[in-house]
Design an enzyme around this catalytic site. Structure first.
Site, mmCIF file in Angstrom:
data_model
loop_
_atom_site.group_PDB
_atom_site.id
_atom_site.type_symbol
_atom_site.label_atom_id
_atom_site.label_comp_id
_atom_site.label_asym_id
_atom_site.label_seq_id
_atom_site.Cartn_x
_atom_site.Cartn_y
_atom_site.Cartn_z
ATOM 1 N N CYS A 240 45.675 15.164 -0.541
ATOM 2 C CA CYS A 240 44.290 15.654 -0.454
ATOM 3 C C CYS A 240 44.309 17.093 0.040
ATOM 4 O O CYS A 240 45.072 17.451 0.939
ATOM 5 C CB CYS A 240 43.467 14.784 0.484
ATOM 6 S SG CYS A 240 41.803 15.419 0.750
ATOM 7 N N ASP B 239 13.730 17.490 -2.442
ATOM 8 C CA ASP B 239 13.006 16.361 -3.026
ATOM 9 C C ASP B 239 11.531 16.521 -2.659
ATOM 10 O O ASP B 239 11.136 17.506 -2.028
ATOM 11 C CB ASP B 239 13.610 15.033 -2.564
ATOM 12 C CG ASP B 239 13.471 14.835 -1.063
ATOM 13 O OD1 ASP B 239 12.809 15.648 -0.388
ATOM 14 O OD2 ASP B 239 14.029 13.849 -0.549
ATOM 15 N N HIS C 137 36.231 15.387 4.809
ATOM 16 C CA HIS C 137 37.131 14.699 3.883
ATOM 17 C C HIS C 137 36.344 14.057 2.733
ATOM 18 O O HIS C 137 36.684 14.226 1.558
ATOM 19 C CB HIS C 137 37.959 13.639 4.610
ATOM 20 C CG HIS C 137 38.777 12.811 3.669
ATOM 21 N ND1 HIS C 137 39.971 13.267 3.156
ATOM 22 C CD2 HIS C 137 38.559 11.603 3.103
ATOM 23 C CE1 HIS C 137 40.458 12.354 2.319
ATOM 24 N NE2 HIS C 137 39.623 11.339 2.269
ATOM 25 N N ASP D 233 22.764 13.209 -5.778
ATOM 26 C CA ASP D 233 22.694 13.501 -4.348
ATOM 27 C C ASP D 233 22.785 12.191 -3.622
ATOM 28 O O ASP D 233 22.258 11.177 -4.107
ATOM 29 C CB ASP D 233 21.364 14.164 -4.002
ATOM 30 C CG ASP D 233 20.238 13.145 -4.033
ATOM 31 O OD1 ASP D 233 19.964 12.546 -2.976
ATOM 32 O OD2 ASP D 233 19.651 12.919 -5.111
ATOM 33 N N CYS E 59 42.835 16.765 5.913
ATOM 34 C CA CYS E 59 44.154 16.278 5.496
ATOM 35 C C CYS E 59 45.211 17.373 5.555
ATOM 36 O O CYS E 59 46.402 17.086 5.714
ATOM 37 C CB CYS E 59 44.068 15.684 4.095
ATOM 38 S SG CYS E 59 43.159 14.110 4.091
ATOM 39 N N CYS F 184 41.757 18.752 1.446
ATOM 40 C CA CYS F 184 40.661 19.087 2.375
ATOM 41 C C CYS F 184 41.227 19.595 3.698
ATOM 42 O O CYS F 184 42.389 19.380 4.026
ATOM 43 C CB CYS F 184 39.755 17.880 2.611
ATOM 44 S SG CYS F 184 40.333 16.726 3.868
#
Lengths: 394, 394
Positions: free
Chosen positions: A307, A94, A338, A269, A312, A309
């Site tokens: 999930c 940015d 997660h 973002d 998990c 991830c």
């Protein structure tokens, strides 16, 4: 020559959603996309390898923080942000405008640029549209943004118009200055206009007609009601060129992501997914849950069934609950991973639905079944952040 | 039937160092070995996979903390610590004795056991030699320790003798109680005796003659000068059975590890490597450095040249310095991984030297070239820990 390109593969017949592909020197990004925020050249508590594994295609880093520490010249000496932070996928920086705006009484803006005092040591700095191009060239991100002026909510029509007009003049100056620096970097423009429909439309037309490769929409999600933000997008999107990617700055809760894709936004973002994770808030298909609550104490299953991830796949919700209650550092990592994976999976599902022509139904189903944090909790959180910001400044 | 065994592969001809192999239900540990401390069922800021990658063979977890949160019964319901924390290598749990001792005015000890108030909620708990065996059975570590009494430095001869004699009686009670629980767990004895050579010798004989599978040496590194600790080991080691592994509790700086191996110790646990890492102290072949110091700001090389840890393989010292100065969570992880890998590599080098018959020379060279934290820094740190402990209690 810039190696940047944007192509659109599918458009939703019922909403403004599109599925596209952005090419950058550090690889390809399929949109709609969520970008985790790596403010200080690190996504808090998560390693680059873990970001790759979670499907992260692009991250955002903050020019304001990095110019102050460790300094853009040092990062340039190390070959740019990618090398410095050991991250090989695309990066967007940015312009520092939003942070300078949020410094309140510590900044002064005139036509030349914005003068502000560092939150670290009180030292004075001047940012101009030209110096920001130099600093971002030193940081070396794939996509960069020009200095803009973000006003607060609410503000007067006069303030809104003056800030927008100056942002437009600064956009021109940034485009000129950019020519002196690295051609492999791509500059996006920023639409402002506060909360005035006519200003938003006008800004979208002006910025949309300048030779930017993409368009960011700034100045939203700064405290206004959600309905006001969506109303502004209703006015902005129809004025934007079809063939340029659109980045909604600073937005990225699950529900806002899905809603804004329907309003024609491609890139997002937000620090929220990692920030709320650190405070115990984890995303599931049914909404946000708080992992520290007693019901997880004996939960043998993962935080979210099915999930994919790392958290998990390897830990019970009871263990994650234990770590969170103990304020163990591993918790902040497991929670952040997660939520980041959740956002990237959601982005991929949204894209799939757009390509399949079923996005409108997907969105409606999602918003009906996902319970966001209650408005009152959100309000408390906003107050906490404001206080933290004030504390930073003190 | 216990699947525990200990064999000795090599002995140093000039010192008391030995190289051995411990077998446990969760795998084999080659000694001398350093164990990271996972107080609350997590080695602070490091994941199990990262521990494996750093070569960690066995970790220590704290019974005191885990019995209070999340509770040993809950961990038992999850199939024990290994499953609960997603760690498949051996685990050793201490007895809680040391933590109870360090609670000061919050505990009361009599022949039955030790009563203490939880540092979390002030609730009262009674630990007896028997209840500790039950709690450790529920936690399910491979190696467990009996309740002992650790006195402070300095203390009177009477205090030292009474604490030691009670520790011996409690050791007998623990052995009896242990028979009721899981046979796959192995119980070590604990030698006490404070800072009295005759008591240390006597305790080593008494505990050494009981049917423990291994011997831990407790009550050292509690504030006494280093020379006093080494003097005690000089008296203890010759009295211990040759064929049982010896664990020096709570010791594990690089220089202490190398020194104590020469005095016949095989196993070491210590929170110091990860704790000092979190405060910026990183181990190198030349000694401990502080990564936050200005000289690392522009350092392109890794923290330590030729280090094979994840941190040094992937990041410049300048980036690690940047993260540490920003107090970013990724720093705590990168610093901890480096120091843990350092300790495990050191253990492996020490073992190699013992097997090659060159340990004495290795030790002397190491101690001559490694600069530990200055004594004054150490003293400051000790004061900080004491204050933190007091704060915990408040």
């Amino acid at each position: 020559m810039s190696s940047f390109s944007f192509t659109i593969e599918a458009e939703c017949p019922e909403t403004w959603a599109r599925a596209g592909t952005i090419s950058t020197p550090h690889g390809v990004v399929q949109t709609p996309i969520f970008m985790p925020v790596g403010t200080q050249a690190t996504v808090k508590s998560v390693s680059p390898e873990e970001l790759y594994e979670a499907g992260v295609a692009i991250i955002l880093a903050n020019t304001y923080h990095l110019m102050l520490r460790p300094g853009s010249q040092l990062i340039s000496d190390f070959g740019g942000l990618h090398t410095f932070m050991h991250w090989d996928n695309p990066i967007l920086t940015d312009s520092g405008g939003f942070q300078v705006f949020s410094l309140g009484h510590l900044r002064k803006v005139n036509e030349e640029g914005a003068t502000f005092k560092s939150h670290l040591d009180g030292s004075a700095h001047l940012l101009t549209p030209e110096s920001v191009m130099q600093i971002e060239a030193e940081l070396g991100a794939d996509i960069i943004l020009p200095l803009d002026i973000c006003v607060s909510y609410p503000c007067t029509s006069t303030e809104a118009r003056e800030a927008m007009e100056r942002t437009h003049r600064w956009a021109e100056r940034a485009l000129t200055a950019k020519e002196r620096y690295r051609t492999e970097q791509t500059l996006f423009g920023i639409v402002q206009g506060a909360f005035e429909p006519e200003l938003r439309q006008y800004s979208a037309q002006v910025i949309g007609n300048m030779p930017f490769a993409g368009i960011a929409v700034g100045g939203l999600s700064v405290g206004e009601p959600k309905a006001v933000m969506w109303e502004m997008l209703h006015h902005v999107t129809p004025e934007l060129p079809e063939d340029k990617p659109r980045h909604l700055l600073g937005v990225g809760s699950p529900e806002d992501f899905v809603t804004a894709v329907g309003l024609g936004m491609d890139m997002f973002d937000c620090a929220l997914p990692t920030r709320v994770a650190r405070h115990g808030g984890l995303f599931t298909r049914h909404g946000r849950v708080n992992i520290t609550s007693a019901r997880f104490r004996t939960e043998r299953g993962p935080v979210e069934a099915e999930c994919d991830c790392y958290t998990c796949q390897n830990y019970s919700a009871a263990y994650v609950h234990h770590l969170a209650r103990c304020e163990e550092q591993l918790y902040y990592r497991l929670g952040s991973i997660h939520n980041i994976r959740y956002m990237l999976r959601l982005a991929s599902q949204v894209r799939g639905a757009i390509c399949a022509g079923t996005f409108a139904a997907f969105r409606d189903r999602f918003l009906a079944s996902y319970t966001p944090a209650m408005e009152v909790v959100r309000e408390e959180q906003r107050e906490k952040w404001k206080m933290a910001r004030r504390a930073n400044k003190a």
